[in-house]
Design an enzyme around this catalytic site. Structure first.
Site, PDB file in Angstrom:
ATOM      1  CG  ASP A   8      -1.687   1.251   1.449  1.00 34.08           C
ATOM      2  OD1 ASP A   8      -1.632   2.124   0.561  1.00 34.08           O
ATOM      3  OD2 ASP A   8      -2.361   1.370   2.487  1.00 34.08           O
ATOM      4  CE  LYS A  70      -1.764   7.039  -3.423  1.00 31.68           C
ATOM      5  NZ  LYS A  70      -2.276   6.065  -2.462  1.00 31.68           N
ATOM      6  CD  GLU A 155      -5.069   3.638  -2.546  1.00 30.58           C
ATOM      7  OE1 GLU A 155      -5.945   4.411  -2.129  1.00 30.58           O
ATOM      8  OE2 GLU A 155      -3.921   4.014  -2.844  1.00 30.58           O
ATOM      9  CG  ASP A 177      -8.955   5.283   1.845  1.00 31.29           C
ATOM     10  OD1 ASP A 177      -8.493   5.766   2.893  1.00 31.29           O
ATOM     11  OD2 ASP A 177      -8.252   4.741   0.980  1.00 31.29           O
TER      12      ASP A 177
END
Ligand code: AMP
Length: 593
Positions: A8, A70, A155, A177
């Protein structure tokens, strides 16, 4: 057969996991931590730092450190980092995938150390909304790190896999999330091993970091109200306040109140000014509620894009560290009319799902995913307000049966009669509403409560149930800091498959429907105010200005850690750091003047 890991690669934290003997687990680093902060930097010698070490210097050396790379994946955004010591050019620039490759490389190394073998294959996860360019950049980063990327996995799909959702029936799952810096909501449809992302929405500028900043401002306001002046606006002081805010936020996920003790935040003349206060969970909730309301709107948009209603959802899954906040769980549940499934740590589920997928791709045998739960509800005997009057001896549940371990929960109780000086805490396990009908686990008395009207002394009773089946009960008198502790070690753990857990939860829901207001007993055990420690801190503070740069930095770091340990009431860490500080003063003082 070679083994493959699941990764992850998160905005705030990253993890690496593996399937071993049919079980999936996240691999810890040498420091024992499962999460690697997604942070990269160079120290003042030009040495590359990845993870916690880089994060530690982030506030003090922003020009040598990068976080949240990211957000830039798939672009040609250049990150310029000062890297003295690494040749004649004091700065170097990096593309986003080059920085990500460093994080992946660190995770590969972590896996190789933990497994004592080379790791060359991986499944890496990305948000569902990532474009092709962003996916390609992620794959390239993996390859740079020396990994064959078996698959780039969404994800939400990974999170769903971690919940063992490979049923043959079609399931519609909403994955909510909420991490440190980003929020995503996805609606996925899963049939066997086929997963389709029906809709995905989000806000890549919303997450736990925003909660920290709101709390930081709140703390600054408390300081201003107390001392009549603002907290100094220098980066180091503000960074301390922000770190304190995050610590308080995490504490409030399992406690009703969090103490704040930030020493030497400023000064008035020669007087040092401290921030000593207490934040209630309700204060924090008021600060973040508007932000959470925005996430509910995103849920509605995702549902409407997927042409579904809330009732069409088979499950709701929470992912990301910020979903540990009770208000987040509550608001999502209230909004969708369905409780989210539990069973996997929300910040690890994506890595676990990625590892399962990696395992499947290389032909590993995978058993049902097992979770540890507590077999019986745990609570204390208390008096409860009922329509018929106060009912003593009621079993007030603090941790309900089938909660996934480790688990921490707390409840607040108040004294029952005027001038109540003594409180007896009796701990039970079982399911009967009458405390005495359950199995007693232990008890203790708190004496010497100050005279006060009935109900005005509030005591938080906190239960920590760890992986070894040990229950630690801590009690705190509101506004007075930590007061007492009891350990019970025969409460046991039971293993259930996720479908058994699901069933057990439904049974439990049927049992527990009422939600009474509780009043009753509380605890107090005295802990002497530590004059010696206060004295040490004061001497250290006086010494700071006369030390050379590096030593001063070291001492400041030590003081910061100590304050945090004090705020979090981590007694063992406090004594360790106290000893370290005492040593530091002993060696540093003679050279200081
Ligand atoms: P993630 O990106 O999933 O690793 O989530 C990181 C975010 O979760 C950070 O903002 C953390 O401060 C936050 N977080 C982690 N644990 C907790 C907790 N127990 N309560 C509240 N927030 C948490």
């Amino acid at each position: 057969m070679s083994r493959a890991v699941g990764i992850d690669l998160g905005t705030t934290n990253s993890e690496v996991a593996i399937v071993e003997d049919g079980q999936v687990r996240v691999l810890p680093g040498e420091d024992g931590e499962l999460m690697l902060p997604s942070c990269v930097g160079f120290d003042d010698q030009g040495q590359l730092l990845v993870g916690r070490a880089a994060l530690r210097q982030a506030a003090a050396a922003p020009d040598r450190t990068v976080r949240s790379i990211k957000r830039w994946m798939g672009t040609d955004h250049k990150t310029i980092l000062r890297s003295e010591g690494s040749g004649s050019d004091p700065t170097r620039d990096f593309l986003p995938h080059e920085i990500s490759a460093m994080i992946l490389r660190a995770l590969k190394q972590r896996a190789e150390t933990a497994l004592a073998e080379a790791v060359t294959q991986a499944v890496i996860t990305v948000p569902a909304y990532f474009t092709n360019a962003q996916r390609q950049a992620t794959k390239t980063a993996g390859e740079i790190a020396g990994l064959e990327v078996l698959q780039i996995l969404n994800e939400p799909t990974a999170a769903a896999l971690a919940y063992d959702l490979r049923s043959e029936e079609t399931e519609r799952v909403l994955v909510y999330d909420l991490g440190g810096g980003t929020f995503d909501v996805s609606v996925v449809e899963m049939t066997g091993s086929v997963t389709e992302v029906l809709a995905s929405h989000g806000n890549n500028q919303l997450g736990g970091d925003d909660f920290d900043r709101r709390l930081q401002l709140h703390l600054a306001e408390r300081f201003r109200q107390t001392h009549g002046m603002a907290v100094p606006d220098d980066p180091v002081t503000q960074a301390r306040l922000l770190r304190a805010a995050e610590q308080i936020k995490v504490t409030l996920s399992t406690h009703a109140f969090a103490p704040v003790r930030e020493a030497f935040l400023g000064s008035k003349g020669k007087t040092a000014l401290h921030l000593e206060t207490e934040i209630a969970r309700t204060d924090f909730e008021a600060l973040i509620r508007p932000l959470l309301t925005e996430t509910l709107e995103a849920i509605d948009r995702a549902l409407s894009d997927a042409k579904l209603q809330a009732e069409d959802l088979d499950r709701i899954i929470l992912v990301g560290g910020s979903t540990r906040i009770p208000l987040v769980q509550q608001m999502v549940q209230d909004h969708l009319g369905q409780a989210p499934v539990e069973g996997v740590q929300p910040d690890l589920s994506v890595a676990l799902g990625a590892a399962l997928q990696a395992g499947v791709l290389v032909g590993e045998e995978i058993d049902a995913i097992l979770v540890d739960v507590i077999p019986h509800s745990l609570g204390i005997s208390a008096a409860v307000d009922t329509p018929m009057g106060v009912m003593p001896g009621y079993f007030s549940v603090i941790i309900p049966r089938n909660s996934v371990v480790p688990v921490s929960r707390s409840e607040v109780y108040a004294t029952l009669s005027p001038n109540q000086a003594v409180v007896e805490i009796e701990i039970f396990q079982g399911e009967n509403e009458v405390a005495e009908e359950n199995v007693p686990l232990g008890s203790y008395r708190i004496e010497g409560l100050p005279p006060a009207p009935a109900g005005s002394i509030q005591i938080e009773v906190h239960f920590d149930f760890d992986l070894n089946g040990i229950l630690t009960v801590t009690t705190t008198e509101k506004g007075k800091g930590k007061q007492g502790k009891l350990m019970v070690n025969h409460a046991g753990i039971q293993r259930l498959s996720s479908s058994e857990l699901q069933q057990a939860r439904a049974n439990l829901d049927a049992l527990f429907t009422s939600d009474e207001t509780k009043t009753g007993s509380g605890v107090r055990v005295s802990q002497p105010a530590d004059a010696e420690l206060a004295d040490l801190i004061e001497r250290a503070q006086q010494l700071l200005s006369s030390l050379a740069d590096q030593q001063a930095e070291e001492l400041q770091e030590l003081l910061d850690s100590l304050e945090h340990a004090l705020a979090a009431a981590e007694t063992a860490t406090v004594s360790e750091l106290q000893e370290e500080l005492s040593d530091f003063l002993y060696y540093a003082a003679p050279h200081a003047t």
